[in-house]
Design a protein around this motif. Sequence first.
Motif, mmCIF file in Angstrom:
data_model
loop_
_atom_site.group_PDB
_atom_site.id
_atom_site.type_symbol
_atom_site.label_atom_id
_atom_site.label_comp_id
_atom_site.label_asym_id
_atom_site.label_seq_id
_atom_site.Cartn_x
_atom_site.Cartn_y
_atom_site.Cartn_z
ATOM 1 N N ARG A 152 12.223 -20.433 -7.449
ATOM 2 C CA ARG A 152 13.206 -20.203 -8.190
ATOM 3 C C ARG A 152 13.194 -20.038 -9.651
ATOM 4 O O ARG A 152 12.357 -21.125 -10.054
ATOM 5 C CB ARG A 152 14.672 -20.832 -7.776
ATOM 6 C CG ARG A 152 15.871 -20.598 -8.709
ATOM 7 C CD ARG A 152 17.171 -21.382 -8.567
ATOM 8 N NE ARG A 152 17.094 -22.780 -8.922
ATOM 9 C CZ ARG A 152 17.449 -22.960 -10.422
ATOM 10 N NH1 ARG A 152 17.928 -21.996 -11.122
ATOM 11 N NH2 ARG A 152 17.295 -24.098 -10.602
ATOM 12 N N ILE A 153 13.466 -19.157 -10.404
ATOM 13 C CA ILE A 153 13.031 -18.849 -11.675
ATOM 14 C C ILE A 153 14.677 -18.989 -12.250
ATOM 15 O O ILE A 153 15.597 -18.170 -12.163
ATOM 16 C CB ILE A 153 12.615 -17.709 -12.236
ATOM 17 C CG1 ILE A 153 11.220 -17.177 -11.417
ATOM 18 C CG2 ILE A 153 12.395 -17.529 -13.648
ATOM 19 C CD1 ILE A 153 10.563 -16.024 -11.674
ATOM 20 N N LEU B 84 4.570 -11.007 -9.659
ATOM 21 C CA LEU B 84 5.716 -10.833 -9.331
ATOM 22 C C LEU B 84 6.031 -9.337 -9.385
ATOM 23 O O LEU B 84 5.657 -8.657 -10.364
ATOM 24 C CB LEU B 84 6.623 -11.797 -10.678
ATOM 25 C CG LEU B 84 8.093 -11.588 -10.561
ATOM 26 C CD1 LEU B 84 8.454 -12.445 -9.463
ATOM 27 C CD2 LEU B 84 8.581 -12.413 -12.019
ATOM 28 N N LYS B 85 7.105 -9.236 -8.508
ATOM 29 C CA LYS B 85 7.523 -7.604 -8.171
ATOM 30 C C LYS B 85 8.757 -7.721 -7.942
ATOM 31 O O LYS B 85 9.350 -8.455 -7.483
ATOM 32 C CB LYS B 85 6.531 -7.258 -7.139
ATOM 33 C CG LYS B 85 6.797 -5.533 -6.885
ATOM 34 C CD LYS B 85 5.695 -5.297 -5.752
ATOM 35 C CE LYS B 85 5.702 -3.734 -5.621
ATOM 36 N NZ LYS B 85 4.717 -3.154 -4.501
ATOM 37 N N ASP C 65 17.215 -5.068 -6.259
ATOM 38 C CA ASP C 65 17.728 -6.139 -6.789
ATOM 39 C C ASP C 65 17.117 -7.417 -6.722
ATOM 40 O O ASP C 65 17.503 -8.398 -7.092
ATOM 41 C CB ASP C 65 19.264 -6.302 -6.721
ATOM 42 C CG ASP C 65 20.009 -5.091 -7.066
ATOM 43 O OD1 ASP C 65 19.688 -4.576 -8.088
ATOM 44 O OD2 ASP C 65 21.144 -4.887 -6.613
ATOM 45 N N ARG C 66 16.021 -7.454 -5.851
ATOM 46 C CA ARG C 66 15.379 -8.593 -5.412
ATOM 47 C C ARG C 66 14.082 -8.714 -6.001
ATOM 48 O O ARG C 66 13.192 -7.823 -6.487
ATOM 49 C CB ARG C 66 14.996 -8.543 -3.745
ATOM 50 C CG ARG C 66 16.073 -8.641 -2.800
ATOM 51 C CD ARG C 66 16.657 -9.882 -2.732
ATOM 52 N NE ARG C 66 15.793 -11.137 -3.128
ATOM 53 C CZ ARG C 66 15.070 -11.729 -1.866
ATOM 54 N NH1 ARG C 66 15.417 -11.241 -0.528
ATOM 55 N NH2 ARG C 66 14.428 -12.760 -2.051
ATOM 56 N N HIS C 67 13.353 -9.934 -6.372
ATOM 57 C CA HIS C 67 12.035 -10.346 -6.599
ATOM 58 C C HIS C 67 11.442 -11.072 -5.725
ATOM 59 O O HIS C 67 11.770 -11.408 -4.856
ATOM 60 C CB HIS C 67 12.247 -11.244 -7.969
ATOM 61 C CG HIS C 67 13.092 -10.606 -9.120
ATOM 62 N ND1 HIS C 67 14.384 -10.581 -9.137
ATOM 63 C CD2 HIS C 67 12.529 -10.040 -10.186
ATOM 64 C CE1 HIS C 67 14.838 -10.063 -10.189
ATOM 65 N NE2 HIS C 67 13.670 -9.697 -10.982
ATOM 66 N N ILE D 228 11.709 -14.375 -3.372
ATOM 67 C CA ILE D 228 12.141 -15.902 -4.300
ATOM 68 C C ILE D 228 13.577 -15.435 -5.021
ATOM 69 O O ILE D 228 14.030 -14.441 -5.123
ATOM 70 C CB ILE D 228 11.257 -16.211 -5.436
ATOM 71 C CG1 ILE D 228 11.096 -15.023 -6.386
ATOM 72 C CG2 ILE D 228 9.597 -16.357 -4.816
ATOM 73 C CD1 ILE D 228 10.172 -15.228 -7.731
ATOM 74 N N VAL D 229 14.031 -16.310 -5.599
ATOM 75 C CA VAL D 229 15.412 -16.385 -6.303
ATOM 76 C C VAL D 229 15.102 -16.291 -7.939
ATOM 77 O O VAL D 229 14.240 -17.132 -8.475
ATOM 78 C CB VAL D 229 16.136 -17.572 -5.945
ATOM 79 C CG1 VAL D 229 17.567 -17.456 -6.861
ATOM 80 C CG2 VAL D 229 16.580 -17.684 -4.466
#
Length: 193
Positions: free
Chosen positions: A43-44, A70-71, A75-77, A88-89
């Motif tokens: 999570r970030i 990171l991509k 709406d998702r990472h 990931i969140v």
Amino acid sequence: MSNKSVTTPSAESLAETARREGGKGLPPVHLWTPEFTGEIDMRIARDGTWYHEGTVIERQALVRLFSTILKKEGDRHYLVTPVEKVGIVVDDAPFVAVDFEVEGEGAAQMLVFVTNVGDHVLAGPDNAIRVERDPETGEPSPYLHVRAGLEALIDRKSFYRLVDLGAHEDGWFGVRSDGAFFPMIPSDELPTS
């Protein structure tokens, strides 16, 4: 219970692949389209802190490495490699713009931001500044486009500095960089005193 799978790849395996594929500069994540392999407990937070399995990732070099794979899709990472794509969140934006330098002035002004992971980003037509305002409180949340749909939340001290550089154009108060004007708030909504 969710139908989402939990992936078996570890943070270490993702980091090793990123090191191998990255070489110099950013890896070509825009060319990598592996199948979704599941979620990883990463999570970030809104302040740019990275967590793995609930623990802060202390090694800045590892955070930097993960940031390069990171991509964002929709709406998702995801963290991606040529063969893996794990969800990931991200609480808000994946990066934080922690400072900037001003070069030139007036129409020739250029604002070069530095993110919490060491990216240097010139605000301009390709990397816009935008400001969202909370509909209830009016509190601004300023963002800078970093790359490929990924943004940085501009920290408070940097935003205050931007406001000091601001000017009015076409009914808006905003800031210029690299030939572009970025509106922050309608001029008529600013206090007059």
